[in-house]
Design a protein around this motif. Sequence first.
Motif, PDB file in Angstrom:
ATOM      1  N   GLU A 187       7.803  24.959  62.820  1.00 29.61           N
ATOM      2  CA  GLU A 187       6.289  25.261  63.276  1.00 29.61           C
ATOM      3  C   GLU A 187       5.930  24.075  64.580  1.00 29.61           C
ATOM      4  O   GLU A 187       5.473  24.275  65.701  1.00 29.61           O
ATOM      5  CB  GLU A 187       4.952  24.877  62.345  1.00 29.61           C
ATOM      6  CG  GLU A 187       5.271  26.436  61.628  1.00 29.61           C
ATOM      7  CD  GLU A 187       5.013  27.393  62.181  1.00 29.61           C
ATOM      8  OE1 GLU A 187       4.140  27.577  63.133  1.00 29.61           O
ATOM      9  OE2 GLU A 187       5.754  28.421  62.197  1.00 29.61           O
ATOM     10  N   GLN A 188       6.468  22.960  64.168  1.00 31.49           N
ATOM     11  CA  GLN A 188       6.241  21.585  64.975  1.00 31.49           C
ATOM     12  C   GLN A 188       6.892  22.070  66.449  1.00 31.49           C
ATOM     13  O   GLN A 188       6.636  21.849  67.484  1.00 31.49           O
ATOM     14  CB  GLN A 188       6.665  20.245  64.306  1.00 31.49           C
ATOM     15  CG  GLN A 188       6.098  19.061  65.062  1.00 31.49           C
ATOM     16  CD  GLN A 188       6.703  18.041  64.373  1.00 31.49           C
ATOM     17  OE1 GLN A 188       7.650  18.085  63.713  1.00 31.49           O
ATOM     18  NE2 GLN A 188       5.765  16.776  64.456  1.00 31.49           N
ATOM     19  N   LEU A 189       8.203  22.363  66.402  1.00 32.20           N
ATOM     20  CA  LEU A 189       9.117  22.835  67.530  1.00 32.20           C
ATOM     21  C   LEU A 189       8.303  23.746  68.145  1.00 32.20           C
ATOM     22  O   LEU A 189       8.557  23.681  69.468  1.00 32.20           O
ATOM     23  CB  LEU A 189      10.494  23.214  66.940  1.00 32.20           C
ATOM     24  CG  LEU A 189      11.514  23.371  67.781  1.00 32.20           C
ATOM     25  CD1 LEU A 189      11.886  22.122  68.845  1.00 32.20           C
ATOM     26  CD2 LEU A 189      12.677  23.826  67.300  1.00 32.20           C
ATOM     27  N   LYS A 190       7.954  24.968  67.714  1.00 30.33           N
ATOM     28  CA  LYS A 190       7.475  25.864  68.348  1.00 30.33           C
ATOM     29  C   LYS A 190       6.180  25.333  69.267  1.00 30.33           C
ATOM     30  O   LYS A 190       6.073  25.688  70.509  1.00 30.33           O
ATOM     31  CB  LYS A 190       6.992  27.135  67.509  1.00 30.33           C
ATOM     32  CG  LYS A 190       7.813  27.874  66.794  1.00 30.33           C
ATOM     33  CD  LYS A 190       7.188  28.813  65.841  1.00 30.33           C
ATOM     34  CE  LYS A 190       8.303  29.694  65.119  1.00 30.33           C
ATOM     35  NZ  LYS A 190       7.580  30.704  64.282  1.00 30.33           N
ATOM     36  N   ARG A 191       5.370  24.466  68.732  1.00 29.97           N
ATOM     37  CA  ARG A 191       4.182  24.016  69.366  1.00 29.97           C
ATOM     38  C   ARG A 191       4.960  23.227  70.458  1.00 29.97           C
ATOM     39  O   ARG A 191       4.506  23.173  71.705  1.00 29.97           O
ATOM     40  CB  ARG A 191       3.390  23.089  68.540  1.00 29.97           C
ATOM     41  CG  ARG A 191       2.570  23.894  67.606  1.00 29.97           C
ATOM     42  CD  ARG A 191       1.433  22.914  66.987  1.00 29.97           C
ATOM     43  NE  ARG A 191       2.026  21.966  66.322  1.00 29.97           N
ATOM     44  CZ  ARG A 191       2.252  21.884  65.004  1.00 29.97           C
ATOM     45  NH1 ARG A 191       2.124  23.103  64.453  1.00 29.97           N
ATOM     46  NH2 ARG A 191       2.642  20.605  64.662  1.00 29.97           N
ATOM     47  N   TYR A 192       5.813  22.296  70.263  1.00 29.68           N
ATOM     48  CA  TYR A 192       6.553  21.600  71.161  1.00 29.68           C
ATOM     49  C   TYR A 192       6.968  22.434  72.465  1.00 29.68           C
ATOM     50  O   TYR A 192       6.812  21.897  73.771  1.00 29.68           O
ATOM     51  CB  TYR A 192       7.518  20.728  70.737  1.00 29.68           C
ATOM     52  CG  TYR A 192       8.226  19.606  71.886  1.00 29.68           C
ATOM     53  CD1 TYR A 192       7.500  18.596  72.271  1.00 29.68           C
ATOM     54  CD2 TYR A 192       9.552  19.694  72.122  1.00 29.68           C
ATOM     55  CE1 TYR A 192       8.173  17.698  73.310  1.00 29.68           C
ATOM     56  CE2 TYR A 192      10.117  18.926  73.105  1.00 29.68           C
ATOM     57  CZ  TYR A 192       9.318  17.817  73.666  1.00 29.68           C
ATOM     58  OH  TYR A 192      10.026  17.136  74.309  1.00 29.68           O
ATOM     59  N   ILE A 195      18.001  26.227  67.231  1.00 35.29           N
ATOM     60  CA  ILE A 195      18.314  26.669  68.710  1.00 35.29           C
ATOM     61  C   ILE A 195      17.689  27.866  68.946  1.00 35.29           C
ATOM     62  O   ILE A 195      17.442  27.735  70.260  1.00 35.29           O
ATOM     63  CB  ILE A 195      20.088  26.903  68.471  1.00 35.29           C
ATOM     64  CG1 ILE A 195      20.654  25.578  68.296  1.00 35.29           C
ATOM     65  CG2 ILE A 195      20.241  27.585  69.710  1.00 35.29           C
ATOM     66  CD1 ILE A 195      20.601  24.597  69.415  1.00 35.29           C
ATOM     67  N   ARG A 196      17.475  28.812  68.217  1.00 33.95           N
ATOM     68  CA  ARG A 196      16.747  30.182  68.540  1.00 33.95           C
ATOM     69  C   ARG A 196      15.419  29.917  68.993  1.00 33.95           C
ATOM     70  O   ARG A 196      14.815  30.357  69.901  1.00 33.95           O
ATOM     71  CB  ARG A 196      16.937  31.146  67.342  1.00 33.95           C
ATOM     72  CG  ARG A 196      16.306  32.444  67.875  1.00 33.95           C
ATOM     73  CD  ARG A 196      16.433  33.418  66.483  1.00 33.95           C
ATOM     74  NE  ARG A 196      15.256  33.118  65.697  1.00 33.95           N
ATOM     75  CZ  ARG A 196      13.939  33.832  65.684  1.00 33.95           C
ATOM     76  NH1 ARG A 196      13.674  34.762  66.692  1.00 33.95           N
ATOM     77  NH2 ARG A 196      13.293  33.400  64.597  1.00 33.95           N
ATOM     78  N   THR A 213      21.694  19.923  74.343  1.00 37.98           N
ATOM     79  CA  THR A 213      22.101  19.530  73.111  1.00 37.98           C
ATOM     80  C   THR A 213      23.200  19.961  72.381  1.00 37.98           C
ATOM     81  O   THR A 213      23.618  19.572  71.274  1.00 37.98           O
ATOM     82  CB  THR A 213      20.674  19.499  71.988  1.00 37.98           C
ATOM     83  OG1 THR A 213      20.507  21.113  72.178  1.00 37.98           O
ATOM     84  CG2 THR A 213      19.521  18.821  72.602  1.00 37.98           C
ATOM     85  N   SER A 214      23.309  21.406  72.661  1.00 41.03           N
ATOM     86  CA  SER A 214      24.337  22.271  72.073  1.00 41.03           C
ATOM     87  C   SER A 214      25.661  21.758  71.728  1.00 41.03           C
ATOM     88  O   SER A 214      26.352  22.040  70.724  1.00 41.03           O
ATOM     89  CB  SER A 214      24.143  23.575  72.542  1.00 41.03           C
ATOM     90  OG  SER A 214      24.756  23.817  73.737  1.00 41.03           O
ATOM     91  N   SER A 245      25.522  29.570  68.209  1.00 40.24           N
ATOM     92  CA  SER A 245      24.533  29.182  69.132  1.00 40.24           C
ATOM     93  C   SER A 245      24.116  29.828  70.242  1.00 40.24           C
ATOM     94  O   SER A 245      23.095  29.911  70.709  1.00 40.24           O
ATOM     95  CB  SER A 245      25.180  27.571  69.473  1.00 40.24           C
ATOM     96  OG  SER A 245      24.219  26.963  70.352  1.00 40.24           O
ATOM     97  N   VAL A 246      25.011  30.335  70.815  1.00 39.82           N
ATOM     98  CA  VAL A 246      25.134  31.250  72.160  1.00 39.82           C
ATOM     99  C   VAL A 246      24.168  32.492  71.827  1.00 39.82           C
ATOM    100  O   VAL A 246      23.404  32.990  72.415  1.00 39.82           O
ATOM    101  CB  VAL A 246      26.177  31.339  72.826  1.00 39.82           C
ATOM    102  CG1 VAL A 246      25.951  32.473  73.957  1.00 39.82           C
ATOM    103  CG2 VAL A 246      26.952  30.149  73.364  1.00 39.82           C
ATOM    104  N   ALA A 247      24.863  33.191  70.498  1.00 41.31           N
ATOM    105  CA  ALA A 247      24.292  34.079  69.974  1.00 41.31           C
ATOM    106  C   ALA A 247      22.502  33.872  69.771  1.00 41.31           C
ATOM    107  O   ALA A 247      21.562  34.741  70.224  1.00 41.31           O
ATOM    108  CB  ALA A 247      24.525  34.548  68.817  1.00 41.31           C
TER     109      ALA A 247
END
Length: 398
Positions: A24-29, A83-84, A97-98, A257-259
Motif C-alpha cells: 500500500e505504501q509502495l502504491k502511494r509512492y 515488481i508488478r 533495481t531488477s 520479473s519481466v512478466a
Amino acid sequence: MNAIPQATGTTVGMDDDIFEQFIEQLKRYVRERLIPAEAQVIAEDKIPDEILDEMREMGLFGLTMPEEYGGAGMNISQYVETIRQLSYALPAYRSITSINLGMVCSAIKNSGTDEQKAAWLPRLAAGEIASFGLTEPGSGSDSAAMQTTATRSGNGYVLNGTKRYITNAPFAKVALIMARTEKEALPRNAHVSAFLVPMDTPGISVGKSDKKMGQAGSHIADIIMEDVHIPGDALLGGAEGKGFQTAMQSLDNGRLSVAAASAGYARRILDTAIRYATERKAFGEPISNFQLIQAMLADSEAEIYAAECMIADACRRADAGEKVLVKAASAKMFASEMCGRVADRCVQIHGGAGYLAEYEAERFFRDTRIYRIYEGTTQILQLVIAKNMLREFAAGAN
C-alpha cells in the motif's frame, strides 16, 4: 517513505500483514512520486539521483536479499508482486533495481560461496547497481557461440571479450560475467563459468549507452574486457563449469520479473485508455459508450487478469520448491505479448492522438516492445517450452 521492515525468516518471506502494508505504501509512492517525475526522467534520460537515494532508503534494492545481509528477505511471490506494482510507473524504475534483485542476487544466493555472499549481498542490498553479462555480439541463448574467455593465470583468471546490450552497464559497480573456461566440455554447457567482476577492474571499459526505441531512463551498453586480471575467488561458487546453469536458474527469476513488469505496465496502459475513452467525445457522446471501444477494453482486462493469474501460480510453485522453468517461460511469453496487445489497443482507442508524442499512448507502444525480446525472445521461449514438453512426454512414454 520508510524502509522495508526486515523479514521474520528467510524461507517463507515477509510477514503477510507487513507485506500488505508495504505494498500500500509502495502504491502511494509510485503514484505520488514516481509518476509525477516521469517527464523529468524522459527529458533527462536518467532517474534523478534524489529518487535513486529514496529507493535505496526504502530498501527497494534489497527486496530479495536475506535479512542477515541487510535485505528484506522477500519470497519470490512477494518480490514479483512488488515488481508488478513498481512497474505501473515508467519502466526505468524497475530496470534499475531488477538486475540486482532477480538475477545477480539470485545467482549469488544459489551458487555463491559464503565469502561471496558476505562480500556482495550487503552491497547490493544497500543499492550498489549490478549488471548481468551473458549476451554477446554473436551469442545470447546459444552458449556454444560464446566468445568471452576466462584463461587461468596463476591463482586467478584473465578475461577477454565483449558483452552486449547489458542493462545498467553505465552505472554498475559489479557485473556477473559468463565466460568460457574450456573450449568445449561435456556435459553440454559445462565450458561456461560465472565470475563476479568489479567494474573498476583495470581492463574493463563500458561503451556508449545505446539509443533505444523506448524505455527512457534505462540504459544498456557494451562491457568490453581486455586482459582483465581477476583473482580466483571471483569465480562464482568456486567451481568452473557452473556458469550457464547459474544463468538459466537466474533467468527464471528474470523472466518472472519481466512478466510482472508487463502485467503492471499493461494495467497502467489500460487505465490510461479507459480515462481517455471516457473523456473523448464523438458524435456527441463519450467514445466509451461505443461497443467496439468497449470490446477492446474488455479484451485487455481479461488478458491482464490471465497474465496475473499465470504469474501468481508460477511464483507460488517456485516458493514451494518446484522447478518452474516452463511456467516462468510461459508466463513471460504470454504477459509480454499481452502487454504489446494492450498497448496497441490503447493507441487505437486514442485514434490519431495515439500517434502523437503529446499523449502517453505513443510512449507506451514503444516502451512495451522490448518485453517480447529480453530475458528470452518469444521465439526462444517457445522452443524452451516445447522442448521440455517433448522431453517429459518421451520420459513418460518410456
